[in-house]
Every structure is written in C-alpha cells, then in structure tokens.
Design a protein around this motif. Sequence first.
Motif, PDB file in Angstrom:
ATOM      1  N   GLY A 168       0.814  -1.209   0.000  1.00 59.79           N
ATOM      2  CA  GLY A 168       0.000   0.000   0.000  1.00 59.79           C
ATOM      3  C   GLY A 168       0.847   1.259   0.000  1.00 59.79           C
ATOM      4  O   GLY A 168       0.571   2.216  -0.751  1.00 59.79           O
ATOM      5  N   LEU A 169       1.885   1.278   0.830  1.00 59.69           N
ATOM      6  CA  LEU A 169       2.791   2.431   0.869  1.00 59.69           C
ATOM      7  C   LEU A 169       3.432   2.667  -0.492  1.00 59.69           C
ATOM      8  O   LEU A 169       3.455   3.793  -1.016  1.00 59.69           O
ATOM      9  N   GLU A 170       3.969   1.595  -1.093  1.00 59.62           N
ATOM     10  CA  GLU A 170       4.686   1.732  -2.358  1.00 59.62           C
ATOM     11  C   GLU A 170       3.756   2.123  -3.499  1.00 59.62           C
ATOM     12  O   GLU A 170       4.138   2.910  -4.380  1.00 59.62           O
TER      13      GLU A 170
ATOM     14  N   ALA B  43     -12.090   1.297  -4.865  1.00 59.43           N
ATOM     15  CA  ALA B  43     -12.209   0.225  -5.846  1.00 59.43           C
ATOM     16  C   ALA B  43     -11.047   0.255  -6.837  1.00 59.43           C
ATOM     17  O   ALA B  43     -10.495  -0.794  -7.212  1.00 59.43           O
ATOM     18  N   ARG B  44     -10.655   1.461  -7.264  1.00 61.16           N
ATOM     19  CA  ARG B  44      -9.524   1.561  -8.193  1.00 61.16           C
ATOM     20  C   ARG B  44      -8.233   1.089  -7.537  1.00 61.16           C
ATOM     21  O   ARG B  44      -7.461   0.317  -8.131  1.00 61.16           O
ATOM     22  N   VAL B  45      -8.005   1.532  -6.296  1.00 61.64           N
ATOM     23  CA  VAL B  45      -6.783   1.141  -5.597  1.00 61.64           C
ATOM     24  C   VAL B  45      -6.790  -0.363  -5.311  1.00 61.64           C
ATOM     25  O   VAL B  45      -5.748  -1.022  -5.373  1.00 61.64           O
TER      26      VAL B  45
ATOM     27  N   PRO C  43      -5.996 -10.821  -3.225  1.00 59.77           N
ATOM     28  CA  PRO C  43      -6.839  -9.715  -2.770  1.00 59.77           C
ATOM     29  C   PRO C  43      -6.149  -8.922  -1.666  1.00 59.77           C
ATOM     30  O   PRO C  43      -5.554  -9.497  -0.754  1.00 59.77           O
ATOM     31  N   PRO C  44      -6.208  -7.595  -1.722  1.00 62.08           N
ATOM     32  CA  PRO C  44      -5.567  -6.788  -0.685  1.00 62.08           C
ATOM     33  C   PRO C  44      -6.365  -6.827   0.619  1.00 62.08           C
ATOM     34  O   PRO C  44      -7.587  -6.836   0.614  1.00 62.08           O
ATOM     35  N   SER C  45      -5.648  -6.857   1.725  1.00 60.95           N
ATOM     36  CA  SER C  45      -6.288  -6.765   3.033  1.00 60.95           C
ATOM     37  C   SER C  45      -6.504  -5.295   3.392  1.00 60.95           C
ATOM     38  O   SER C  45      -6.003  -4.385   2.721  1.00 60.95           O
ATOM     39  N   PHE C  46      -7.236  -5.062   4.481  1.00 61.96           N
ATOM     40  CA  PHE C  46      -7.420  -3.685   4.936  1.00 61.96           C
ATOM     41  C   PHE C  46      -6.079  -3.039   5.277  1.00 61.96           C
ATOM     42  O   PHE C  46      -5.927  -1.815   5.213  1.00 61.96           O
ATOM     43  N   VAL C  47      -5.065  -3.844   5.625  1.00 60.56           N
ATOM     44  CA  VAL C  47      -3.748  -3.308   5.977  1.00 60.56           C
ATOM     45  C   VAL C  47      -3.116  -2.618   4.762  1.00 60.56           C
ATOM     46  O   VAL C  47      -2.450  -1.586   4.895  1.00 60.56           O
ATOM     47  N   ALA C  48      -3.323  -3.165   3.581  1.00 66.64           N
ATOM     48  CA  ALA C  48      -2.792  -2.543   2.370  1.00 66.64           C
ATOM     49  C   ALA C  48      -3.443  -1.186   2.129  1.00 66.64           C
ATOM     50  O   ALA C  48      -2.774  -0.224   1.730  1.00 66.64           O
ATOM     51  N   PHE C  49      -4.739  -1.077   2.372  1.00 70.61           N
ATOM     52  CA  PHE C  49      -5.423   0.212   2.231  1.00 70.61           C
ATOM     53  C   PHE C  49      -4.910   1.219   3.256  1.00 70.61           C
ATOM     54  O   PHE C  49      -4.793   2.415   2.960  1.00 70.61           O
ATOM     55  N   GLU C  50      -4.611   0.746   4.463  1.00 70.73           N
ATOM     56  CA  GLU C  50      -4.039   1.637   5.473  1.00 70.73           C
ATOM     57  C   GLU C  50      -2.707   2.204   4.997  1.00 70.73           C
ATOM     58  O   GLU C  50      -2.409   3.390   5.202  1.00 70.73           O
TER      59      GLU C  50
END
Length: 370
Positions: A41-43, A275-277, A288-295
């Motif tokens: 998510g950071l990158e 949704a795009r991210v 699938p990304p977890s909520f941690v990736a969105f954080e």
Amino acid sequence: MTTSPSSPGAAPTDGPSVRIGALVPLSRPGWADAGRHLLAGLETAVHEVNGAGGIAGRPLELVVRDTAADPEKAAAAVDELFRLGVAALAGEYHSVVARAAAARADALGLPFLCSSAVLDALTEQPTDWVARLAPAQSRGWRLYADFLLDAGHSRIAVATQPSVYWASGTRILRDHLAPRGGTVVEVDMSTLAPMDVCDELVRHRATALLLLVGHPEPAVPVVRAVRHDERLAELLIGAPAGQPELPEWASLLGDDGTAIPFLRYLPEPLGPLGARVATTLRERLGEPPSFVAFEGYDTITVLADVLRSHGTDRARIAASWPHVAVEGTRGKIRFSRVPGIDVWQWAWPPLQVVDRDPAEPGRFRILRTG
C-alpha cells in the motif's frame, strides 16, 4: 529501498528526493504477511504520487526498515531514519512496536503517521508529533464484544500470551461485557498445549474462544485442536485482532479457518477511489488486498497532501495534523483529539466484524458494522 519509477508520460520529478521513513514487519517473529500488504500500500501510493509530479517536482522516496516485531529494533530504526533526514515516519503494524517507535519519534521531534497499530495508549503522554489512521483498540473491541453478546455468547474464554496489547484487549472485553452479564476467563498459552486448552474450555463451559495470540504459532494449532474436539463442536472461535484476514490463514487451516469472526477496517462497499486502488493492489500483491494494504496507501496519501501544502519542515508537518482533510480509500480522513487517546486520531475509520464463508473460504461475510 525506493519505490518503482514513475509510469511513462507522467509529470517529471527532479531534484533531491523527499524521503519518508517506513517501519514495516517483514520478517519473523513479525507478521510478515501483514508487513507485505502494508508495504504494498505504501509503495503503490508513492508510485502514484511520483507519477503525478511528486512533491513540488521532487520525487517521493521510501526508506524502509524491517522492524521484525521488535520494539528495540524499531526504536533504533527511528534514530537512524532521523539522522538520514526523513521528513516523516509512516507505517508499522504491531501495536507494541508502534508504541516504541512513537515514543522515540516524540522524543526526537519527528512526525509519525501510524498506519495500522490500534493500542489506545500509543504514547504515554499527549503529543503533537504522532497521528494515527487505525481505530483505537477500545472502539473496535467493544463493537466485537457487542457482536458476541448479540450472538448469544456470554461465557467467553480468551487464549492469551504475555503482551501489553493482549492484556489491553482482555481488559476492554471484560470491562465491556461484565455490566451486560458476560464473563471472561483467561487461558494462559505460555503454560498450556493446544489439547490442554480444549480441556480448559470444557471445564469453564465456555461458548466462545477468542485467540489473543500470535500467528501462526500458537493460533493455528489451537484452532486445529478445537475444531477436531467433539466436545467443542458448538464453540465459536473468534480472532478480534484480525489473524484470518490474510491468505496465509486460509492456506494453513483450510476449512478449519472459516467461520472465525474478526475485525477489519473497510467500508461496504468501497467507493470509486477504494475500488480503483483495490485493483492496483491486487495486481501488485497477486492476491486480494487486506485492509492493511489500504491503510498503507492512505498513509502516503495523507503525507503527500501535507508535504505539498506545508513543505518538508518537520515541525510544520506535525502542526498540520488538525488541518488534514484528505479523501482516502475508506472515506474522508481528518484528525482530532479523542478523549483517552494521546495522539491525533482519525475518528473514525469504518469497522466490520467479518468471517470467512465456510462454503467459499475466499469470500468474507459481513456480520456487523460500526
């Protein structure tokens, strides 16, 4: 470690980079899968910032340090990143580690936007240097306690290990459940084998077991033991800290890992940005990304906005927290002072209690929102 180069045709970036220190658990005993999602998510966000011209024409750069769930290692990394001249700190998943990093950042005068750690007492005293995206543990775990009561569970056992984080969670559950007729019994995993846990659950006539322990050990063997004990066929297993969120859980436990409710911090449904991210993160992670990736993504989104508006001076960055108003993947992000919380807090990210569907373990069922 730096992020990927900007995409072709993006606005150019030149000059010295603007550096952000990133604290991430990437090796054991840290939860490396969570660290991998956080870093993705950071990158991803840094890549997008640079593709849009960076920070006033200067590229944004991550300087990543692996904390390995070690508070001392994290504190030393903060010292190093301070000397390297980073404008701010980002990241960290483990609450106890984030607390050590926050204390050191506060002492040095280095802005720290904490991505994922939820421990209420992230610092020992009020500070203007630290802000947090994740909800406080007390808010999420009280919602989880309400879910248990509404599902008919008032005799709760918690499998615990020595930790400030697990002790805090146990206290939150006990304080919230007791006035409503609920009881909490602690099962100390530092002295019991998984089969002994089963005996304790039967002895206490518990109707639910909460896993307040590390992943994969001892959480995975405890789940296996309970699932295959006929005496506990009706017992609910829960994991408020979110262990079942990441794919490793499903790969290790299969069907045994389903129907175990946990907390995650996502809206239903995601908005257009989310949704795009999500699509981009899925491509980067291969899952699938977890909520941690969105954080992680939201952390950089906030810091980039602050850097564009207030520059790279550390004191000005810290002074900007109460003025942030940024659209993130999970809603509008603003920071405020919340009673009982000594850092600038996003109040509040969306909350869900979810589990993996026994009929389709890759699908999550939403059981409660808050």
